[in-house]
Enzyme design. Structure first.
Site, PDB file in Angstrom:
ATOM      1  CB  CYS A   1      31.190 -10.726  18.374  1.00  0.00           C
ATOM      2  SG  CYS A   1      31.070  -9.346  19.512  1.00  0.00           S
TER       3      CYS A   1
ATOM      4  CG  HIS B   1      28.942  -6.748  16.010  1.00  0.00           C
ATOM      5  ND1 HIS B   1      27.452  -6.286  16.624  1.00  0.00           N
ATOM      6  CD2 HIS B   1      29.656  -7.196  17.121  1.00  0.00           C
ATOM      7  CE1 HIS B   1      27.642  -6.870  17.859  1.00  0.00           C
ATOM      8  NE2 HIS B   1      28.888  -7.091  17.814  1.00  0.00           N
TER       9      HIS B   1
END
Ligand SMILES: NC(=O)c1ccc[n+]([C@@H]2O[C@H](COP(=O)([O-])OP(=O)(O)OC[C@H]3O[C@@H](n4cnc5c(N)ncnc54)[C@H](OP(=O)(O)O)[C@@H]3O)[C@@H](O)[C@H]2O)c1
Length: 344
Positions: free
Chosen positions: A150, A242
């Protein structure tokens, strides 16, 4: 007719996102859900601690979860989305491929194998044809395609947009949400009022997967890009999204305006889950932020901002929704690419 699909590891953080994205998808029909032995035999509604931001679909809640075993998945299921722990995926994904299933996987096992395509469709869709090499070498009727980690997915599209300036060195520091560790990953006592400057094996993934994604496939083998990448990974107390600080040194001069133009102009695809604008560049210096910007493009866009020239080249921040763009949405997009390219 919709392709019948299954979700391996359907009860976890990524598995739940997969169900949320697949259930309304016109090209796919969910026909199998698997998890660990402790969930097998229960209805999905009993087995899953549903935590995503829309109600659990009723017909999914009533489906029975099976063990993660090729014998438990109906033969007329063609495509499996895998969100298993890598220790489990490394053993069972090849068994599914041998049995003829095509597997689009989030798990980190085999991501760096020479004959396994690691794909972000907008960046390196052509690497998918590595599946021909894989099938020749392994004798599989099925196939295994991976999406990257990710935090790799968050910054690599921005690098791809800047590649025309000649990438030399990249430094990246991540601020990663707790959902990236899965439901049992980080306890509240560890993360509230805290930041953890270590995520096991994560730095290596950013450093190696990025070079594979930016590499050249000549129809027979893949050469990894030579850009040098150094990463530092941190867990922070956000739920999803993120955020990353990036410094890029390039061969050619790279101004802030040229970089912003290149990112904005970097093309998306017309796959169903591709966002209209892949990279959204903010002019405001305090964006992107996880809570405000992680759902851009239904969670499938990359947000960038804070572009400036620094001692170490161009500096900027970027952000992506880790369980959508960085995981479930990434494997669904790879599923759409497999379908478009005749692998299903
Ligand atoms: N979270 C993210 O943002 C993210 C992003 C990219 C990639 N990934 C990768 O995606 C994978 C899944 O991550 P996650 O965050 O969804 O993890 P998770 O929340 O811990 O879920 C793990 C899933 O795997 C199942 N499982 C566990 N042990 C098993 C076994 N021995 N046999 C069969 N199934 C088993 C679990 O079933 P039970 O409920 O029955 O235990 C659950 O469905 C990992 O490889 C992770 O590295 C995660």
């Amino acid at each position: 007719m919709a392709v019948r699909v299954g979700v391996l590891g359907a009860t976890g953080a990524v598995g739940q996102r997969l169900i949320q994205l697949l259930e309304p998808h016109p090209a796919f029909e969910i026909a199998a859900l698997t998890a660990s032995e402790s969930s097998a035999g229960k209805t999905y509604g009993q087995a899953a601690k549903w935590r995503v931001d829309s109600p659990i679909p009723e017909e999914i809640a009533e489906m029975t979860v099976t063990a993660t075993d090729p014998d438990e998945v109906p033969d007329d299921v063609d495509l499996l989305f895998s969100s298993l722990p890598s220790s489990v995926g490394s053993a069972v994904e090849p068994a599914f491929c041998e049995d003829g299933y095509v597997v689009s996987s989030n798990s980190s096992n085999s991501r760096m194998a020479d004959d396994v395509p690691l794909v972000i469709p907008e960046v390196n869709a052509e690497h998918l044809d590595l599946l021909e090499v894989q099938r020749d070498e392994r004798g599989w009727d099925g196939a295994l395609v991976k999406n990257p980690n990710c935090s790799t997915i968050t910054f690599v599209p921005t690098l791809a947009a800047l590649a025309e300036f000649g990438l030399e060195r990249v430094h990246v520091a991540t601020l990663q949400a707790v959902s990236g560790a899965g439901y049992d990953g980080v306890t509240s006592m560890e993360i509230i009022d805290n930041a953890i400057p270590y995520i096991g094996s994560e730095e290596d993934k950013l450093e190696t997967e990025s070079r594979k994604l930016l590499g050249e496939f000549d129809g027979a083998s893949l050469t990894h890009d030579e850009v040098e990448v150094a990463a530092s990974c941190n867990r922070i107390p956000t739920i999803d999204g993120h955020l990353e600080n990036v410094w890029v040194e390039t061969e050619d001069d790279l101004s802030v305006d040229d970089a912003a133009d290149a990112m904005r102009a970097y093309p998306s695809l017309d796959l169903r889950s591709s966002p209209e604008q892949l990279i959204h560049v903010f002019d405001e210096p305090d964006r992107p932020q996880p809570r405000m910007d992680r759902t851009l493009g239904d969670g499938m866009a990359i947000a960038a901002g804070g572009l400036r020239e620094s001692t170490f080249g161009l500096q900027y921040n970027c952000l992506a929704h880790n369980t959508i763009r960085g995981a479930a949405g990434a494997s669904v997009l790879n599923g759409e690419l497999l379908l478009e390219n005749g692998y299903l």
